[in-house]
Motif scaffolding. Structure first.
Motif, short mmCIF file in Angstrom:
data_model
loop_
_atom_site.label_atom_id
_atom_site.label_comp_id
_atom_site.label_asym_id
_atom_site.label_seq_id
_atom_site.Cartn_x
_atom_site.Cartn_y
_atom_site.Cartn_z
N LEU A 1 55.48 -1.47 71.43
CA LEU A 1 55.67 -2.86 71.00
C LEU A 1 54.34 -3.54 70.67
N MET A 2 53.32 -3.26 71.46
CA MET A 2 52.01 -3.84 71.16
C MET A 2 51.47 -3.32 69.83
N THR A 3 51.66 -2.05 69.58
CA THR A 3 51.23 -1.47 68.31
C THR A 3 51.96 -2.11 67.15
N ALA A 4 53.26 -2.33 67.32
CA ALA A 4 54.05 -2.99 66.27
C ALA A 4 53.60 -4.43 66.06
N ALA A 5 53.30 -5.14 67.15
CA ALA A 5 52.84 -6.53 67.03
C ALA A 5 51.50 -6.61 66.30
N ILE A 6 50.59 -5.69 66.62
CA ILE A 6 49.29 -5.68 65.95
C ILE A 6 49.46 -5.31 64.47
N ALA A 7 50.33 -4.34 64.20
CA ALA A 7 50.60 -3.97 62.80
C ALA A 7 51.17 -5.16 62.04
N TRP A 8 52.08 -5.90 62.68
CA TRP A 8 52.65 -7.08 62.04
C TRP A 8 51.58 -8.14 61.80
N GLN A 9 50.66 -8.28 62.73
CA GLN A 9 49.57 -9.24 62.58
C GLN A 9 48.68 -8.86 61.39
N VAL A 10 48.33 -7.60 61.28
CA VAL A 10 47.49 -7.14 60.16
C VAL A 10 48.24 -7.31 58.85
N TYR A 11 49.50 -6.94 58.82
CA TYR A 11 50.31 -7.09 57.61
C TYR A 11 50.41 -8.57 57.21
N GLY A 12 50.67 -9.40 58.20
CA GLY A 12 50.77 -10.84 57.91
C GLY A 12 49.47 -11.42 57.38
N ARG A 13 48.37 -11.02 57.97
CA ARG A 13 47.07 -11.56 57.57
C ARG A 13 46.67 -11.10 56.18
N TYR A 14 46.77 -9.81 55.91
CA TYR A 14 46.22 -9.27 54.67
C TYR A 14 47.22 -9.15 53.53
N VAL A 15 48.49 -9.08 53.83
CA VAL A 15 49.49 -8.95 52.77
C VAL A 15 50.17 -10.28 52.51
N LEU A 16 50.63 -10.92 53.58
CA LEU A 16 51.34 -12.19 53.42
C LEU A 16 50.42 -13.39 53.34
N GLY A 17 49.17 -13.22 53.79
CA GLY A 17 48.21 -14.33 53.76
C GLY A 17 48.45 -15.35 54.85
N SER A 18 49.26 -15.03 55.85
CA SER A 18 49.55 -15.94 56.95
C SER A 18 49.68 -15.13 58.23
N THR A 19 48.75 -15.34 59.14
CA THR A 19 48.75 -14.58 60.39
C THR A 19 49.81 -15.12 61.34
N PRO A 20 50.69 -14.25 61.83
CA PRO A 20 51.64 -14.70 62.86
C PRO A 20 50.86 -15.08 64.12
N ARG A 21 51.11 -16.25 64.64
CA ARG A 21 50.30 -16.76 65.75
C ARG A 21 50.61 -16.13 67.10
N TYR A 22 51.81 -15.68 67.29
CA TYR A 22 52.22 -15.19 68.60
C TYR A 22 51.76 -13.76 68.89
N THR A 23 51.35 -13.02 67.88
CA THR A 23 51.11 -11.59 68.06
C THR A 23 49.94 -11.29 69.01
N GLU A 24 48.89 -12.07 68.98
CA GLU A 24 47.75 -11.79 69.84
C GLU A 24 48.11 -11.99 71.31
N ALA A 25 48.72 -13.12 71.64
CA ALA A 25 49.09 -13.38 73.03
C ALA A 25 50.13 -12.36 73.52
N LEU A 26 51.07 -12.02 72.66
CA LEU A 26 52.07 -11.03 73.02
C LEU A 26 51.43 -9.66 73.25
N SER A 27 50.50 -9.29 72.40
CA SER A 27 49.82 -8.00 72.54
C SER A 27 49.01 -7.92 73.83
N VAL A 28 48.34 -8.98 74.18
CA VAL A 28 47.55 -8.99 75.42
C VAL A 28 48.48 -8.87 76.63
#
Length: 180
Positions: A29-56
């Motif tokens: 799940l952490m790997t998926a959250a980080i992947a979603w964060q990277v995808y959101g940042r570089y592809v969608l141009g909007s970083t999901p805010r919850y992914t970092e706290a969830l990953s930690v």
């Protein structure tokens, strides 16, 4: 006593397996959250805010649960050169002292992790909307498991069910139980 230890070890073996499954799921799940964060940042141009706290938070779960299972399975490093020169009784005493220190550390994790959790409970993790005290639950759970697993090892050793020096003993977590 031996019947109790067989049952206790069976329950703890299941608990250790469950902890490893939870830890593995947390890692995925952490790997998926980080992947979603990277995808959101570089592809969608909007970083999901919850992914970092969830990953930690997920990382804390798989680290502390995995470390506790490592205590049960004896995968942690140890310095036992002196033990090679001691008689069996001396080895048993020194290993028991080591286990007592590990159990004290696990108890400290439970006690101080609970205090941290209580102290942070009124705060909220903004991006997740959950109490801040939840961040410390992995410390409490890991410490509790460390204590349970260490008690198991001490009981096995002092009841004669777990010869620590058995060279044929490849399954350290359930060592000696099959010989009874």
């Amino acid at each position: 006593m031996r019947t109790f230890l067989r049952g206790y070890s069976a329950v703890l073996a299941a608990l250790a397996t469950g902890a490893l499954w939870v830890a593995g799921a947390g890692l995925v799940l952490m790997t998926a959250a980080i992947a979603w964060q990277v995808y959101g940042r570089y592809v969608l141009g909007s970083t999901p805010r919850y992914t970092e706290a969830l990953s930690v938070m997920l990382m804390a779960w798989f680290i502390f649960l995995g470390a506790a299972v490592g205590v049960r399975e004896r995968y942690h490093l140890g310095f036992d050169v002196l033990l090679y020169f001691l008689p069996p009784t001396g080895k048993m005493i020194f290993r028991s002292i080591s286990d007592a220190v590990v159990m004290a550390f696990g108890a400290g994790m439970v006690i101080y992790g609970s205090q941290l959790s209580q102290g942070a409970w009124s705060a909220t993790i903004p991006t997740l909307g959950v109490p801040g005290g939840l961040s410390y639950f992995p410390i409490i759970a890991g410490g509790g498991l460390v204590c349970l697993f260490t008690v198991e090892r001490l009981l096995q050793r002092w009841s004669g069910l777990n010869p620590d020096d058995d060279p044929d003993n490849s399954d350290a977590g359930n060592a000696g139980l099959e010989k009874v």
